[in-house]
Design a protein around this motif. Structure first.
Motif, PDB file in Angstrom:
ATOM      1  N   HIS A  66       0.852  -1.414   0.248  1.00  0.00           N
ATOM      2  CA  HIS A  66      -0.264  -0.198  -0.034  1.00  0.00           C
ATOM      3  C   HIS A  66       0.856   1.232  -0.103  1.00  0.00           C
ATOM      4  O   HIS A  66       0.743   2.220  -0.719  1.00  0.00           O
ATOM      5  CB  HIS A  66      -0.922  -0.066   1.165  1.00  0.00           C
ATOM      6  N   ILE A  67       1.856   1.331   0.574  1.00  0.00           N
ATOM      7  CA  ILE A  67       2.832   2.502   0.861  1.00  0.00           C
ATOM      8  C   ILE A  67       3.547   2.668  -0.407  1.00  0.00           C
ATOM      9  O   ILE A  67       3.627   3.858  -0.924  1.00  0.00           O
ATOM     10  CB  ILE A  67       3.714   2.458   2.103  1.00  0.00           C
ATOM     11  N   MET A  68       3.881   1.695  -1.098  1.00  0.00           N
ATOM     12  CA  MET A  68       4.668   1.603  -2.200  1.00  0.00           C
ATOM     13  C   MET A  68       3.689   2.241  -3.350  1.00  0.00           C
ATOM     14  O   MET A  68       4.188   3.004  -4.232  1.00  0.00           O
ATOM     15  CB  MET A  68       5.185   0.233  -2.824  1.00  0.00           C
ATOM     16  N   ALA A  81       5.626  10.260   2.631  1.00  0.00           N
ATOM     17  CA  ALA A  81       6.835  10.062   3.076  1.00  0.00           C
ATOM     18  C   ALA A  81       7.570   8.846   2.617  1.00  0.00           C
ATOM     19  O   ALA A  81       6.657   7.559   2.680  1.00  0.00           O
ATOM     20  CB  ALA A  81       6.822  10.083   4.715  1.00  0.00           C
ATOM     21  N   CYS A  82       8.667   8.801   2.232  1.00  0.00           N
ATOM     22  CA  CYS A  82       9.290   7.629   1.611  1.00  0.00           C
ATOM     23  C   CYS A  82      10.891   7.172   2.427  1.00  0.00           C
ATOM     24  O   CYS A  82      11.292   8.193   2.808  1.00  0.00           O
ATOM     25  CB  CYS A  82       9.422   7.681   0.099  1.00  0.00           C
ATOM     26  N   GLY A  83      10.798   5.906   2.879  1.00  0.00           N
ATOM     27  CA  GLY A  83      11.828   5.555   3.734  1.00  0.00           C
ATOM     28  C   GLY A  83      11.420   4.192   3.834  1.00  0.00           C
ATOM     29  O   GLY A  83      10.505   3.405   3.888  1.00  0.00           O
ATOM     30  N   ASP A  84      12.332   3.600   5.008  1.00  0.00           N
ATOM     31  CA  ASP A  84      12.189   2.310   5.536  1.00  0.00           C
ATOM     32  C   ASP A  84      12.080   2.413   6.815  1.00  0.00           C
ATOM     33  O   ASP A  84      11.947   3.462   7.594  1.00  0.00           O
ATOM     34  CB  ASP A  84      13.231   1.190   4.775  1.00  0.00           C
ATOM     35  N   ILE A  85      12.007   1.385   7.593  1.00  0.00           N
ATOM     36  CA  ILE A  85      11.868   1.095   8.883  1.00  0.00           C
ATOM     37  C   ILE A  85      12.849   2.011   9.963  1.00  0.00           C
ATOM     38  O   ILE A  85      12.452   2.507  10.799  1.00  0.00           O
ATOM     39  CB  ILE A  85      12.114  -0.364   9.261  1.00  0.00           C
ATOM     40  N   ASN A  86      13.994   2.069   9.283  1.00  0.00           N
ATOM     41  CA  ASN A  86      15.021   2.920  10.032  1.00  0.00           C
ATOM     42  C   ASN A  86      14.922   4.494   9.698  1.00  0.00           C
ATOM     43  O   ASN A  86      15.497   5.142  10.586  1.00  0.00           O
ATOM     44  CB  ASN A  86      16.493   2.429   9.456  1.00  0.00           C
ATOM     45  N   GLN A  87      14.121   5.051   8.753  1.00  0.00           N
ATOM     46  CA  GLN A  87      14.130   6.215   8.666  1.00  0.00           C
ATOM     47  C   GLN A  87      12.667   6.731   7.647  1.00  0.00           C
ATOM     48  O   GLN A  87      12.905   6.938   6.736  1.00  0.00           O
ATOM     49  CB  GLN A  87      15.345   6.966   7.566  1.00  0.00           C
TER      50      GLN A  87
END
Lengths: 514, 102
Positions: A182-184, A221-227
């Protein structure tokens, strides 16, 4: 230093009826098994032709002016005459072309399309003047059966055309919810719609290859679990549209971010750090069908059926294009207070007063330009009109306008809202294109862009936000402004002094060596 | 009314007692103000939020209503609300609000 100028602005839409279920309101309805809502929604969907003909959309892409829109009978959705999908500032993509662009935006093999869809979409891309650079690779097609298997494992979100599966967006990680399907889907949508808007600047004759900085100002906002929210949509879009000389970053500020971005871009150029800055924003999936419950309850179509995008270029003073007068910046400082009066004073009257101008000196105001046909049935009223009334009322309070002239002020200094309720999209900048043309044509001399944002939605502060600046007629590069002439002389003097000192230093160094 | 706001109002009423809570609205429009007033008196008419089927019967006023206005320091009111009073459909809002008070 000379003021920066607004070189061009583009505005685009993508009609995405099959994406409405991904919006926040439909998602909530789905979680509650509210099947009645979805049955009603089906009846409220518009055709692509209806979306193209809809007068506020025609205004957004530049085929009619806000003033012409204001003269048209309402409800606008019932008074639409046949119109073109391409406008002066941009165009409206049908869903098929949007899905194709979504795949073209995909750098990590996350979007898969059926062979039939690719065969149908490639000729459409080839026929589009700006999208013909993209061709979908038939060798990477996926069968609908394989797609269903991924969806059943909750590893993908569906792309459907009239309910028929034509593709999927896959998750980018097995466990990281920040990279969920969904976020992608949301983030690739920002990239695709932002790139579409940027390319429509090229359609206006702008060279994207010499842009040297890009600011992206949507609300995702795009980023992964760490940012989570690390970024960077700006460079992703810049890469996709051929801004090979550019770097860039994302700027966030809720609905006010585009107005912040205009000020940032103007400051970067005026300060000399960059010469040509593109501000760009993609669309918000979450806002699709946001007020659809209220629209459908009133037998209206679900008007929030499009994703919107915009882009504009702020460059060095060319002596012709309207300037961004950054001597006038309305600042809603932390200590400013958040009553409507305090906000309007801080954003409108105080910055004008500081340069000896009155509220009535500015020809047009462009605040929150939401289409009232979308907001009024939802109980939010006519947002731009409320803003113009507040600005006029402040002029009355400050003795610059007679009370009886308040509604004339609204009519003469405002305009009807024509932007989709896509959060950041209505934030003052939808008028940059029309306003630039109105100044270039000599119809007006100036307009103020006002952005406002509701920061409390992020639960970090109860503060309200806002920023404003004025775009106005260019006095000419060496025009009548004595300040500009003086600044030029000072710079020249500094350069001569620096050179003389270097010469002296070189001579001294030379004599020491002897 | 926003579901989060409904939850907050419900919590406040439970903590302090319904008779000790006054809800002050600042909405720009009569119909929406009426809906908010209905939500905190008779319950959420959309049956979507925490106040669905909950009749709190709270006192509720719009900031521009005379009864509330006269409780404020006139200078403070003028500074904070004066401009909006000029802009909002004050009489329409007052008529709508009065329907939800006994």
């Amino acid at each position: 230093m000379s003021f920066a100028v607004v070189k061009a602005a583009s505005y685009t839409l993508a009609h995405t009826p099959d994406f409405i279920p991904f919006g926040s309101t439909p998602t909530t309805a789905k979680a509650r098994n509210d099947y009645e809502y979805f049955d009603t929604l089906k009846k409220g969907l518009r055709s692509f032709e209806d979306v193209v003909n809809y007068p506020p959309n025609q205004c957004y892409i530049g085929n009619i002016t806000p003033q012409q829109l204001g003269e048209m009978a309402q409800p606008w959705y019932q008074s639409a005459a046949p119109a073109e999908r391409t406008g002066k500032y941009g165009d409206i993509l049908p869903q098929e072309e949007f899905f194709a662009l979504l795949k073209a935006s995909d750098a990590f093999d996350l979007v898969a399309l059926t062979p039939e869809f690719i065969a149908s979409a490639n000729p459409k891309l080839a026929a589009h003047p700006q999208l013909k650079r993209f061709t979908l690779d038939a060798g990477k097609a996926m069968s609908a059966i394989d797609m269903h298997a991924m969806m059943e494992g909750h590893k993908a979100e569906p792309l459907t055309m009239n309910g028929e599966l034509v593709g999927i967006v896959k998750q980018a990680h097995d466990e990281d919810e920040n990279l969920s399907a969904h976020i992608m889907l949301e983030n690739l949508t920002v990239k695709a719609t932002g790139a579409h808007a940027a390319l429509m600047l090229e359609a206006q004759g702008q060279d994207l290859s010499d842009i040297d900085y890009v600011i992206e100002c949507s609300e995702e906002a795009c980023g992964d679990i760490n940012q989570r929210g690390g970024g960077n949509f700006a460079k992703a879009i810049a890469e996709m549209v051929g801004c090979s000389s550019a770097t860039g970053s994302d700027l966030r500020g809720f609905c006010a971010a585009p107005a912040h971005s205009l000020v940032h871009a103007a400051a970067l150029v005026k300060g000399g750090a960059f010469r040509k800055v593109m501000v760009v924003a993609g669309g918000a999936v979450a806002k699709l069908g946001m007020n659809s419950r209220e629209h459908l309850a009133k037998d209206m179509p679900a008007l929030e059926d499009c994703l919107a995008g915009f882009a504009f270029i702020v460059g060095e003073n060319d002596g012709v294009s309207p300037i961004v007068n950054t001597d006038i910046i309305g600042r809603l400082n932390v200590g400013a207070g958040s009553s409507p009066q305090a906000v309007t004073s801080a954003l409108v009257s105080e910055p004008l007063k500081a340069v000896g101008r009155k509220i009535t000196d500015i020809d047009r105001y462009s605040a929150e330009m939401q289409n009232p046909e979308i907001t009024k049935p939802a109980g939010a009223g006519d947002v731009p009109e409320a803003n113009f009334k507040m600005i006029g009322a402040l002029a009355v309070k400050e003795g610059q306008l007679e009370r009886k002239e308040l509604m004339n002020f609204v009519k003469n200094h405002g305009m009807p809202g024509f932007a989709l309720t896509q959060g950041h999209i209505p934030s003052g900048v939808p008028y940059l294109g029309h306003g630039r043309d109105a100044i270039m044509n000599g119809d007006i001399n100036s307009f103020m862009v006002i952005g406002k944002g509701s920061l409390f939605l992020g639960r970090m502060t109860n503060l309200f936000d806002g920023i404003s600046t004025v775009v106005e007629k260019n006095p000419g590069v060496h025009g009548s402004s004595q300040n500009q002439a003086a600044a030029f002389d000072k710079d020249e003097a500094r350069r001569l002094v620096a050179k003389a000192m270097q010469d002296v230093a070189a001579r001294l160094a030379g004599s020491e060596n002897e | 009314m926003d579901l989060e706001n409904q939850k907050r109002i419900k919590d406040l009423a439970e903590t302090h007692g319904n008779e000790n809570v006054v809800v002050v609205l600042g909405g720009a429009e009569a119909e929406a103000s009426g809906l908010a007033a209905e939500t905190v008196t008779a319950g959420d008419p959309t049956f979507a939020g925490p106040l669905a089927g909950v009749q709190l019967g709270l006192s509720v006023y719009h900031i521009t209503e005379e009864a509330l206005k006269e409780t404020f320091d006139a200078d403070v009111y003028e500074e904070q609300v004066g401009m909006m009073e000029m802009v909002l459909p004050v009489e329409e809002i007052a008529a709508e609000m009065s329907q939800f008070r006994g």
